[in-house]
Enzyme design. Structure first.
Site: not given
Ligand code: CMP
Length: 138
Positions: A10, A50, A113, A116, A127
């Site tokens: 990311k 998403y 974070n 993904h 995806e």
């Molecule tokens: P990802 O695995 O990319 O899929 C959805 C993303 O939403 C997740 O990682 C997080 O980075 C982001 N995200 C932000 N806030 C939340 C939340 N409260 N709960 C879950 N995902 C979140």
């Protein structure tokens, strides 16, 4: 049996200069890189990717963040790739991530974070097809 999964390094991790270190973790864990490309994506592309999160409170912030700078799109392959990548990534919230996981080492918050990974076979197929053409998978 070899399985494919989809991953993104990311924008937060790319900005910090952690791309190479994260790729090294992925290869050390036994994944083959089937496809890789660094690019910036539009907010619209992030919204399509998403779409399952449409309507959630974090949707706007998530799609703005994902279109805020370059990221690295990956297709990875190994036995049990989907589950093994999620284990290597660690919990979505880095505060809950186990020692040794990518998010423990490189992520700073739930939103930013670092990585993904697809959460299931159907998601992985969607995806991979969203970002890569068949001829790019080598
Ligand atoms: P990802 O695995 O990319 O899929 C959805 C993303 O939403 C997740 O990682 C997080 O980075 C982001 N995200 C932000 N806030 C939340 C939340 N409260 N709960 C879950 N995902 C979140």
């Amino acid at each position: 049996m070899a399985q494919r999964t989809f991953s993104i390094i990311k924008p937060d991790a790319v900005r910090k200069g952690s791309t190479g270190a994260i790729l090294a973790e992925i290869e050390k864990a036994g994944f083959k890189i089937v496809a890789i490309k660094k690019q910036s994506i539009s907010k619209q592309q992030a919204e399509g990717f998403y779409h399952v999160h449409l309507g959630k409170p974090f949707f706007k912030g998530l799609t703005e963040f994902m279109s805020s700078g370059p990221l690295v799109l990956l297709v990875l392959e190994k036995d049990n790739a989907i589950a093994d990548l999620r284990k290597l990534m660690g919990a979505t919230n880095p505060a809950d991530a186990e020692e040794g996981t990518i998010r423990k080492k490189f992520a700073s918050s739930m939103g930013e974070n670092a990585i993904h990974g697809s959460d299931g076979e159907e998601t992985a197929a969607f995806e991979i097809g969203y970002w890569f053409a068949g001829y790019e998978l080598i």
